[in-house]
Structure formats: structure tokens, C-alpha cells
Design an enzyme around this catalytic site. Structure first.
Site, PDB file in Angstrom:
ATOM      1  N   SER A  47     -16.705  14.453  18.540  1.00  0.00           N
ATOM      2  CA  SER A  47     -15.710  15.167  18.559  1.00  0.00           C
ATOM      3  C   SER A  47     -14.999  15.356  17.008  1.00  0.00           C
ATOM      4  CB  SER A  47     -14.454  14.326  19.193  1.00  0.00           C
ATOM      5  OG  SER A  47     -14.254  13.222  18.371  1.00  0.00           O
ATOM      6  N   THR A  52     -11.251  21.862  23.988  1.00  0.00           N
ATOM      7  CA  THR A  52     -10.267  21.991  23.036  1.00  0.00           C
ATOM      8  C   THR A  52      -9.876  23.550  22.718  1.00  0.00           C
ATOM      9  OG1 THR A  52     -10.607  21.723  20.318  1.00  0.00           O
ATOM     10  CG2 THR A  52     -12.601  22.415  21.450  1.00  0.00           C
ATOM     11  N   ASP A  53      -8.901  23.574  21.841  1.00  0.00           N
ATOM     12  CA  ASP A  53      -8.263  24.902  21.634  1.00  0.00           C
ATOM     13  C   ASP A  53      -9.365  25.519  20.576  1.00  0.00           C
ATOM     14  OD1 ASP A  53      -7.695  23.066  19.537  1.00  0.00           O
ATOM     15  OD2 ASP A  53      -5.611  23.896  19.508  1.00  0.00           O
ATOM     16  N   TYR A  89     -19.083  22.039  16.004  1.00  0.00           N
ATOM     17  CA  TYR A  89     -18.419  21.334  17.116  1.00  0.00           C
ATOM     18  C   TYR A  89     -17.907  22.253  18.098  1.00  0.00           C
ATOM     19  CZ  TYR A  89     -14.355  19.180  19.352  1.00  0.00           C
ATOM     20  OH  TYR A  89     -13.504  18.901  20.306  1.00  0.00           O
ATOM     21  N   ALA A 108     -18.459  25.420  18.338  1.00  0.00           N
ATOM     22  CA  ALA A 108     -19.697  26.040  19.077  1.00  0.00           C
ATOM     23  C   ALA A 108     -19.966  25.374  20.122  1.00  0.00           C
ATOM     24  CB  ALA A 108     -20.614  26.489  17.997  1.00  0.00           C
ATOM     25  N   SER A 109     -20.411  24.014  20.265  1.00  0.00           N
ATOM     26  CA  SER A 109     -20.884  23.355  21.193  1.00  0.00           C
ATOM     27  C   SER A 109     -19.916  23.221  22.359  1.00  0.00           C
ATOM     28  CB  SER A 109     -21.411  21.825  20.563  1.00  0.00           C
ATOM     29  OG  SER A 109     -20.194  21.139  20.256  1.00  0.00           O
ATOM     30  N   LYS A 110     -18.613  22.870  21.815  1.00  0.00           N
ATOM     31  CA  LYS A 110     -17.514  22.827  23.111  1.00  0.00           C
ATOM     32  C   LYS A 110     -17.472  24.113  23.832  1.00  0.00           C
ATOM     33  CE  LYS A 110     -15.185  19.792  24.042  1.00  0.00           C
ATOM     34  NZ  LYS A 110     -15.471  18.706  24.821  1.00  0.00           N
TER      35      LYS A 110
HETATM   36  P1  NAD Z   1     -13.674  10.431  20.672  1.00  0.00           P
HETATM   37  O1  NAD Z   1     -14.621  10.705  19.599  1.00  0.00           O
HETATM   38  O2  NAD Z   1     -12.649   9.392  20.202  1.00  0.00           O
HETATM   39  O3  NAD Z   1     -14.368   9.707  21.837  1.00  0.00           O
HETATM   40  C1  NAD Z   1     -15.612  10.307  22.382  1.00  0.00           C
HETATM   41  C2  NAD Z   1     -16.114   9.296  23.443  1.00  0.00           C
HETATM   42  O4  NAD Z   1     -17.287   9.783  23.782  1.00  0.00           O
HETATM   43  C3  NAD Z   1     -16.782   7.769  22.811  1.00  0.00           C
HETATM   44  O5  NAD Z   1     -16.192   6.844  23.298  1.00  0.00           O
HETATM   45  C4  NAD Z   1     -18.178   8.040  22.597  1.00  0.00           C
HETATM   46  O6  NAD Z   1     -18.782   6.603  22.639  1.00  0.00           O
HETATM   47  C5  NAD Z   1     -18.471   8.852  23.999  1.00  0.00           C
HETATM   48  N1  NAD Z   1     -19.845   9.552  23.676  1.00  0.00           N
HETATM   49  C6  NAD Z   1     -20.169  10.251  22.741  1.00  0.00           C
HETATM   50  N2  NAD Z   1     -21.596  10.620  23.108  1.00  0.00           N
HETATM   51  C7  NAD Z   1     -21.749  10.248  24.398  1.00  0.00           C
HETATM   52  C8  NAD Z   1     -23.001  10.113  25.115  1.00  0.00           C
HETATM   53  N3  NAD Z   1     -23.915  10.728  24.541  1.00  0.00           N
HETATM   54  N4  NAD Z   1     -23.080   9.740  26.368  1.00  0.00           N
HETATM   55  C9  NAD Z   1     -21.912   9.069  26.799  1.00  0.00           C
HETATM   56  N5  NAD Z   1     -20.766   8.774  25.808  1.00  0.00           N
HETATM   57  C10 NAD Z   1     -20.813   9.600  24.848  1.00  0.00           C
HETATM   58  O7  NAD Z   1     -13.189  11.676  21.175  1.00  0.00           O
HETATM   59  P2  NAD Z   1     -11.557  12.024  21.515  1.00  0.00           P
HETATM   60  O8  NAD Z   1     -11.092  12.544  20.413  1.00  0.00           O
HETATM   61  O9  NAD Z   1     -10.972  11.031  22.561  1.00  0.00           O
HETATM   62  O10 NAD Z   1     -12.069  13.486  22.407  1.00  0.00           O
HETATM   63  C11 NAD Z   1     -12.357  13.547  23.872  1.00  0.00           C
HETATM   64  C12 NAD Z   1     -12.676  14.883  24.460  1.00  0.00           C
HETATM   65  O11 NAD Z   1     -11.349  15.398  24.191  1.00  0.00           O
HETATM   66  C13 NAD Z   1     -13.606  15.270  23.697  1.00  0.00           C
HETATM   67  O12 NAD Z   1     -14.647  16.123  24.689  1.00  0.00           O
HETATM   68  C14 NAD Z   1     -12.959  16.407  22.789  1.00  0.00           C
HETATM   69  O13 NAD Z   1     -13.911  17.588  22.555  1.00  0.00           O
HETATM   70  C15 NAD Z   1     -11.809  16.533  23.626  1.00  0.00           C
HETATM   71  N6  NAD Z   1     -10.374  16.945  22.765  1.00  0.00           N
HETATM   72  C16 NAD Z   1     -10.279  16.117  21.715  1.00  0.00           C
HETATM   73  C17 NAD Z   1      -8.868  16.639  21.064  1.00  0.00           C
HETATM   74  C18 NAD Z   1      -8.552  15.631  19.746  1.00  0.00           C
HETATM   75  O14 NAD Z   1      -7.550  16.069  19.082  1.00  0.00           O
HETATM   76  N7  NAD Z   1      -8.942  14.438  19.652  1.00  0.00           N
HETATM   77  C19 NAD Z   1      -8.287  17.791  21.419  1.00  0.00           C
HETATM   78  C20 NAD Z   1      -8.666  18.551  22.409  1.00  0.00           C
HETATM   79  C21 NAD Z   1      -9.881  18.142  23.031  1.00  0.00           C
HETATM   80  O1  DAU Z   2      -7.671  21.092  18.152  1.00  0.00           O
HETATM   81  C1  DAU Z   2      -8.214  19.928  18.718  1.00  0.00           C
HETATM   82  C2  DAU Z   2      -9.174  19.221  17.880  1.00  0.00           C
HETATM   83  O2  DAU Z   2      -8.492  18.548  17.028  1.00  0.00           O
HETATM   84  C3  DAU Z   2     -10.346  18.638  18.554  1.00  0.00           C
HETATM   85  O3  DAU Z   2     -11.026  19.661  19.309  1.00  0.00           O
HETATM   86  C4  DAU Z   2     -11.049  17.950  17.691  1.00  0.00           C
HETATM   87  O4  DAU Z   2     -11.913  16.772  18.334  1.00  0.00           O
HETATM   88  C5  DAU Z   2     -10.389  16.903  16.901  1.00  0.00           C
HETATM   89  O5  DAU Z   2     -10.878  16.146  15.768  1.00  0.00           O
HETATM   90  C6  DAU Z   2      -9.335  17.766  16.033  1.00  0.00           C
HETATM   91  O6  DAU Z   2     -10.105  18.566  14.996  1.00  0.00           O
HETATM   92  P1  DAU Z   2      -9.394  18.873  13.710  1.00  0.00           P
HETATM   93  O7  DAU Z   2     -10.498  19.320  12.580  1.00  0.00           O
HETATM   94  O8  DAU Z   2      -8.074  19.765  13.444  1.00  0.00           O
HETATM   95  O9  DAU Z   2      -8.998  17.405  13.176  1.00  0.00           O
HETATM   96  P2  DAU Z   2      -8.929  16.216  11.819  1.00  0.00           P
HETATM   97  O10 DAU Z   2      -8.171  15.388  12.164  1.00  0.00           O
HETATM   98  O11 DAU Z   2     -10.587  16.335  11.569  1.00  0.00           O
HETATM   99  O12 DAU Z   2      -8.293  17.333  10.802  1.00  0.00           O
HETATM  100  C7  DAU Z   2      -6.942  17.791  11.170  1.00  0.00           C
HETATM  101  C8  DAU Z   2      -6.671  18.898   9.870  1.00  0.00           C
HETATM  102  O13 DAU Z   2      -6.531  18.150   8.642  1.00  0.00           O
HETATM  103  C9  DAU Z   2      -7.558  19.808   9.673  1.00  0.00           C
HETATM  104  O14 DAU Z   2      -6.978  21.167   9.219  1.00  0.00           O
HETATM  105  C10 DAU Z   2      -8.482  19.232   8.277  1.00  0.00           C
HETATM  106  C11 DAU Z   2      -7.410  18.373   7.527  1.00  0.00           C
HETATM  107  N1  DAU Z   2      -7.998  17.153   7.032  1.00  0.00           N
HETATM  108  C12 DAU Z   2      -8.677  16.173   7.615  1.00  0.00           C
HETATM  109  C13 DAU Z   2      -9.212  15.122   7.216  1.00  0.00           C
HETATM  110  C14 DAU Z   2     -10.226  14.146   8.030  1.00  0.00           C
HETATM  111  C15 DAU Z   2      -7.753  16.802   5.789  1.00  0.00           C
HETATM  112  O15 DAU Z   2      -6.942  17.719   5.151  1.00  0.00           O
HETATM  113  N2  DAU Z   2      -8.162  15.597   5.251  1.00  0.00           N
HETATM  114  C16 DAU Z   2      -8.920  15.022   5.908  1.00  0.00           C
HETATM  115  O16 DAU Z   2      -9.282  13.826   5.372  1.00  0.00           O
END
Ligand code: NAD
Ligand code: DAU
Length: 350
Positions: free
Chosen positions: A86, A131-132, A156, A158-160
Site C-alpha cells: 500500500s 483507492t482514489d 502502486y 497502476a497496480s490498484k
Molecule cells: P496496509 O499496508 O496497512 O495493510 C496491508 C495488509 O495486507 C497487511 O496486513 C499485509 O500483511 C497484508 N498483505 C500484503 N501482502 C499480502 C499478501 N501477498 N498476501 C496476504 N496478505 C498480504 O494497508 P492499508 O493502508 O490498511 O490498506 C488496505 C487496503 O485499502 C489496500 O488495498 C489499499 O490499497 C486500500 N486503501 C488504503 C488507503 C489508505 O489511506 N491507507 C486508502 C484507500 C484505499
Molecule cells: O489516497 C489514498 C492513498 O493514500 C492510499 O491508496 C495509499 O495506500 C496510502 O498510502 C495513501 O497514499 P499517499 O501517498 O497519499 O500517503 P502518504 O502518507 O505516503 O503521503 C501523504 C502525502 O504526504 C503525500 O502527498 C506525500 C507526502 N509525504 C509523505 C511522507 C511519507 C511527505 O511529505 N513526507 C513523508 O515523509
């Protein structure tokens, strides 16, 4: 009893979804399937791990034979699929894991669902959590709707995007009952401290530099993770087959403004002089291909299913800071890597 496999349930959002379903629906049996990568931590679920309607299975969704066996033994009625790599920065330095887990892993689950449900899709559902970021980047104005054309920029996203296309293809080609949601940035408890908000909280607490990419002008639309879990619950139960919903907080923040707000909350909580933590802000090299702005239009979800965010951001951020400050052991275990040794020793893959 309905059996639901939730993938990625040991991660940040997955753990909130598992907790919600286990607690609210005693008539469901929840199977948490997770590989326990660096992002998976069973300490996230300590409060529900002994509930009779929950069990954990360690396994890798990229292993098609394992997924096949899992469906044969567990015979699930539904999948809520969150397992993924993620973190955008990791996808830039090592894209292949993202293709394997996010694309191949998703297709393995779709194949197993198709095979074991064998056309009997009534009361069976494949929910794909996306994800958005699949929509690409916005300029100064506009919002992502469900009609926005996909335009991912990072490995990331692109894969989603690819996994979303496969999920839709299995609906259109084989009639599988699928739903997809595309959510904006989540924040809240149990967030791995490589992502902006928990990283900044941890660094401010330890008087370390808070890295802000570029000029901090990038905008993200933040949603409290428990509101996301509630949206998933509503969509899982009420959306029509094949539907897509955007989920967002109507809560746009420039990174630099968010970090300044966080610094002032931390000053207050840690008893520091106002402005002390902001001195830790350090502008660093920008992320490659850094999307300028995300903003979600969640009108459809409100109109069709009545969902709205419940928390104001300032309140949610305070709650989040409080959680990190009162869960020092969780943070110390995660930052030291101790959590992995502990749980890896307890579980072997099936
Ligand atoms: P995360 O990285 O915290 O958790 C991912 C979980 O998936 C982990 O527990 C990991 O062990 C498990 N995992 C990874 N590879 C695996 C595999 N090959 N087989 C089985 N389990 C595996 O992620 P998150 O932030 O909780 O995001 C969860 C989902 O929501 C993702 O699909 C992400 O794309 C989506 N999403 C996240 C956000 C965000 O802001 N974090 C926003 C929108 C959508
Ligand atoms: O929009 C949804 C996505 O939000 C999810 O699909 C992803 O899984 C999740 O990781 C998140 O992606 P972002 O790249 O937006 O989140 P991140 O927390 O990595 O970064 C948030 C913003 O802050 C982004 O503009 C990059 C910036 N950033 C991030 C880190 C880690 C910094 O400026 N400094 C940092 O150290």
C-alpha cells in the site's frame, strides 16, 4: 452462519474492518487471511482475537494453490479484499511486489471465487477495496467521481487500477457479484509509521526531523479510518452487484498545513511551547511523479446508501494523536521490528 474472508485484516484499515464485523455481526464468522508482511501486525487485533466468531490464517494471496485450498476448506460466502502492498514510496523503489500482490493476488482470489461459487452468486459477494489514486491527479479544482477516467501515475496506483479492471472484468465476463470502493487517504489508530501522519507523530514525539516532500503543496483528502470501515459495511450489505462507490472525507488539506496543525496539537499534548514542534519541519526532495491533489466526490454514496463522514478532522486528529501517545508499546514494537519476530514465531503459513 455467514462466513466472510477478510484479506489484509492485520493491516491498518483491515484491522478496523475486522474489528467492526466481528463485534457488530456475531452471526458472521470472520476469517482474517494475512501474510503478515512488514505492514501486518496481529497486535492490532488483540482485543478481538479470542472471540468465537473470528480466526486468523497466515497465507499469501500470490500463492494460487494455497488460495484454492483455502476456499475448499473454509467455503466462504463472501470476500472483503484489502490485502495489498500500500505504500507509494515503496512501489517506486520496488514495483514488482506491487504487481504480484495487488494484481496477481487479486486475480487468484477472483479465480477461486469463480471456481468455488460456480455460478451460484446469490448471497455471495466479492468486495474489492481500492483507492482514489487510480484516478490520477487533480489540478487546483474539480473532484473525482465514479465516472472519472482512470489515469494512475505511480506503480502502486497502476497496480490498484489493474486489479480494479480485473474485478470488473470478472463481473462482466463471468457474472461474479462484485462491488468496488475507491477511498481517499485514511488516518487513525494502528496506522503504520511510514505514512505521513503516524510518521510525523512519531518523529515529533522523538524530536526528529519531520520530512515534507517538495514544498508541501500537495493536497490529500483525509478520512477517519473508522468512517471508512463503516462505509465498507454499508456498501458490502447494500450495494447492487457490479456497483462502484467513491468514499471520501470532504476534507482537503495541503500537506504543510496539516503538518503545522499536527505540530500545534503535539505542542499542546507534550507541554511544549507553541511553535516548538514546527521547528522540526524539514523540506526534502519531492516524491517522483508526486500527484498534486486528490479530492473525492462521495455524493453517490450519500445519495444511494446514506453514508457520511462522522468526524471533523481536528477532532479525529486529536483522537489519533491521543492513541499514539497512549500506545507507546505498540509504536515501540513496530519501529523496532519486535512485532514481527513475536508473531512470525507463533504462526506458520498453511
Ligand atoms: P496496509 O499496508 O496497512 O495493510 C496491508 C495488509 O495486507 C497487511 O496486513 C499485509 O500483511 C497484508 N498483505 C500484503 N501482502 C499480502 C499478501 N501477498 N498476501 C496476504 N496478505 C498480504 O494497508 P492499508 O493502508 O490498511 O490498506 C488496505 C487496503 O485499502 C489496500 O488495498 C489499499 O490499497 C486500500 N486503501 C488504503 C488507503 C489508505 O489511506 N491507507 C486508502 C484507500 C484505499
Ligand atoms: O489516497 C489514498 C492513498 O493514500 C492510499 O491508496 C495509499 O495506500 C496510502 O498510502 C495513501 O497514499 P499517499 O501517498 O497519499 O500517503 P502518504 O502518507 O505516503 O503521503 C501523504 C502525502 O504526504 C503525500 O502527498 C506525500 C507526502 N509525504 C509523505 C511522507 C511519507 C511527505 O511529505 N513526507 C513523508 O515523509
Amino acid at each position: 452462519m455467514k462466513k466472510i474472508i477478510i484479506t489484509g485484516g492485520a493491516g491498518f484499515i483491515g484491522s478496523h474492518v475486522v474489528r467492526r464485523f466481528v463485534n457488530i455481526y456475531p452471526g458472521y464468522h470472520i476469517v482474517n487471511l494475512d501474510k503478515l508482511t512488514y505492514a501486518g501486525n496481529l497486535a492490532n487485533l488483540k482485543d478481538i482475537e479470542d472471540k468465537p466468531n473470528y480466526h486468523f490464517i497466515k497465507g499469501d494471496i500470490t500463492d494460487a494453490d494455497f488460495i484454492d485450498r483455502l476456499f475448499a476448506t473454509e467455503q466462504p460466502d463472501a470476500i472483503i479484499h484489502l490485502a495489498a502492498e500500500s505504500h507509494v514510496d515503496r512501489s517506486i523503489s520496488d514495483p514488482i511486489e506491487f504487481v504480484l500482490t495487488n494484481v496477481v493476488g487479486t486475480v487468484n482470489l477472483l479465480n477461486a471465487a469463480r471456481k468455488y461459487w460456480d455460478g451460484a452468486y446469490d448471497q455471495r459477494r466479492f468486495y474489492h477495496v481500492s483507492t482514489d489514486e487510480v484516478y490520477g491527479a487533480l489540478g487546483e479544482s474539480g473532484m473525482f467521481t465514479e465516472q472519472t477516467k482512470y489515469d494512475p501515475h505511480s506503480p502502486y496506483s497502476a497496480s490498484k487500477a489493474s486489479s480494479d479492471h480485473f474485478v470488473r472484468a470478472y463481473h462482466d465476463t463471468y457474472g461474479l457479484d462484485v462491488v468496488i470502493s475507491n477511498c481517499s487517504n485514511n488516518y487513525g489508530s494502528h496506522h503504520f509509521p511510514e505514512k505521513l501522519i503516524p510518521l510525523a507523530i512519531n518523529n515529533i514525539k522523538n524530536n526528529k526531523a519531520v520530512p515534507v516532500y517538495g514544498k508541501g503543496e500537495n493536497v490529500r483528502d483525509w478520512l477517519w479510518v473508522e468512517d471508512h470501515a463503516r462505509a465498507i459495511d454499508v456498501i458490502f450489505h447494500e450495494a447492487a452487484p457490479g456497483e462502484t462507490y467513491n468514499i471520501g472525507g470532504h476534507n482537503e488539506w495541503k500537506n504543510i498545513d496539516l503538518i503545522r496543525l499536527l505540530c500545534s496539537i503535539m505542542d499542546r499534548k507534550l507541554g511544549r511551547a507553541d511553535g516548538e514542534s514546527a521547528k522540526l519541519i524539514t523540506f526534502v526532495k519531492d516524491r517522483a511523479g508526486h500527484d498534486l491533489r486528490y479530492a473525492i466526490d462521495a455524493t453517490k454514496l450519500k445519495r444511494d446508501l446514506g453514508w457520511e463522514p462522522s468526524l471533523q478532522f481536528e477532532e479525529g486528529l486529536e483522537k489519533t494523536v491521543d492513541w499514539y501517545l497512549s500506545n507507546e508499546e505498540w509504536l515501540a514494537d513496530v519501529t523496532s521490528g519486535h512485532y514481527q519476530q513475536y508473531y512470525k514465531a507463533q504462526y506458520t503459513s498453511r
